[in-house]
Design an enzyme around this catalytic site. Structure first.
Site, mmCIF file in Angstrom:
data_model
loop_
_atom_site.group_PDB
_atom_site.id
_atom_site.type_symbol
_atom_site.label_atom_id
_atom_site.label_comp_id
_atom_site.label_asym_id
_atom_site.label_seq_id
_atom_site.Cartn_x
_atom_site.Cartn_y
_atom_site.Cartn_z
ATOM 1 C CB CYS A 137 -0.906 0.039 1.144
ATOM 2 S SG CYS A 137 -0.157 -0.312 2.833
ATOM 3 C CG HIS A 251 -0.066 4.060 4.979
ATOM 4 N ND1 HIS A 251 -0.549 3.981 6.407
ATOM 5 C CD2 HIS A 251 0.596 2.914 4.785
ATOM 6 C CE1 HIS A 251 -0.478 2.593 6.824
ATOM 7 N NE2 HIS A 251 0.199 1.947 5.790
HETATM 8 N N1 HSE Z 1 2.480 -3.269 5.779
HETATM 9 C C1 HSE Z 1 1.504 -1.938 5.663
HETATM 10 C C2 HSE Z 1 1.501 -1.605 7.171
HETATM 11 C C3 HSE Z 1 0.309 -2.234 5.258
HETATM 12 O O1 HSE Z 1 1.989 -2.226 7.932
HETATM 13 O O2 HSE Z 1 1.267 -0.386 7.168
HETATM 14 C C4 HSE Z 1 0.297 -2.803 3.623
HETATM 15 O O3 HSE Z 1 1.493 -2.111 2.988
#
Ligand code: HSE
Length: 343
Positions: A137, A251
């Site tokens: 992501c 994010h």
């Molecule tokens: N691995 C990512 C996270 C979620 O822990 O935020 C998907 O990329």
């Protein structure tokens, strides 16, 4: 037109978003809800969905093959995908079943396309693959903003610092953050942490996922490995620090980039204008910039704080990117891949 769709792992954070996205795009996929599958633990549960209540069925590879789905979305662990993703691409009626896998199991296999549809949809036909990997992501969000810049100015180096929400660790991550915040309010300064390596409230944790031999984590290396595969080049150098912060969703990433050609903040704004899935929100004098709170639940990736680099001068830019990682970074990306195949 209607498509037969299954969502496997429908009770997790990404699975829930996948069902919502199928509904939001029903003009493409048809009115029928997807069939929902999960492990024996969740089988029999009823989920509230935009289609109304839907019952979860226990996953069994033969059941799915017999149903001859057009699309199967996997929102499951890498181990589960390794075992099941390829068998699911063939079905009883011999029609194509596209399996779109959100785990990292097949992302680095040369014969499996790793796809952000706005960037490299063509790789599906080029590799003639029914199994398609959905990217990490964090990487998918950055790629949306960076690919138009790469096309016009040719990226040489990327330095990425991430600010990743608790929901990157799924629903239990969000619950741990919320419970931890309540514990603070109630005067308990040491809330329990099981999902994260340290308490997340009022904190940040500069390590996400497993350490690799080079001292970087797998999450950090995914940004390098996957950006190169999606952009179809090994010529971009990428270095990342991935940090968990106490936001619930979306994010964010601070990115410093060096380009081969001269670049300026206005040139970046012009180059991103009108690109699908990207918006520029950059009016710092009025406190307008990308924020996790305003990007949560949105389909597009927001780009702001666009500045000339003080290190790379007229061949560099600093910017800030934010996107809903459950949606744009995962579920919506998978749905857009299917949509592009259908249309
Ligand atoms: N691995 C990512 C996270 C979620 O822990 O935020 C998907 O990329």
């Amino acid at each position: 037109m209607s498509s037969k769709i299954a969502v496997v792992g429908c009770t997790g954070a990404v699975g829930i978003e996948l069902v919502k996205c199928c509904h939001a795009r029903k003009s493409v996929f048809g009115d029928a809800p997807p069939d929902l599958y999960a492990s024996a633990r969740s089988a029999g549960k009823t989920l509230d969905t935009p289609y109304g209540p839907l019952t979860v069925v226990e996953f069994n590879v033969e059941t799915l093959k017999a149903k001859a789905y057009d699309f199967i979305f996997l929102a499951v662990s890498g181990g589960f995908s390794l075992e099941n993703a390829i068998p699911l691409t063939t079905n009883a009626s011999g029609t194509p079943t596209y399996v779109i896998d959100n785990s990292s199991a097949y992302r680095y296999h040369d014969e499996v396309p790793l796809v952000v549809p706005e960037i490299n949809f063509d790789s599906i036909a080029a590799l003639d693959s029914k199994l398609i990997a959905n990217p990490n992501c964090t990487t998918a969000i950055a790629a949306m903003a960076l690919y138009p810049i790469h096309q016009e100015f040719k990226l040489k180096k990327l330095i990425v610092s991430t600010y990743q929400a608790a929901s990157g660790a799924g629903e239990p991550g969000m619950q741990e953050l919320l419970e931890g915040c309540k514990a603070h309010v109630n005067g308990d300064a040491r809330p329990d942490n099981k999902i994260f390596s340290h308490p997340l409230p009022f904190n940040c944790i500069p390590m996400i996922d497993k350490l690799q031999e080079n001292g970087y984590t797998k999450e950090e290396m995914k940004v390098a490995w996957e950006t190169k595969k999606i952009f179809g080049t090994d010529d971009i150098k990428v270095s990342t620090t991935a940090v968990r912060i106490p936001t619930l969703r979306a994010h964010a990433e601070a990115i410093t980039l060096e380009t081969e050609k001269d670049i300026s903040p206005q040139a970046v704004v012009d180059c991103l204008k009108g690109k699908p899935g990207v918006v520029v929100e950059d009016d710092p004098a009025n406190n307008v910039f990308p924020l996790p709170l305003t990007c949560s639940g949105r389909d597009d990736v927001s780009v702001g704080r666009i500045r000339q680099s003080l290190i790379f001068d007229n061949k560099g830019i600093d910017l800030f990117v934010c996107g809903d990682q459950l949606l744009r970074g995962a579920a919506l990306n998978a749905i857009l891949i299917a949509e592009a195949i259908v249309t």
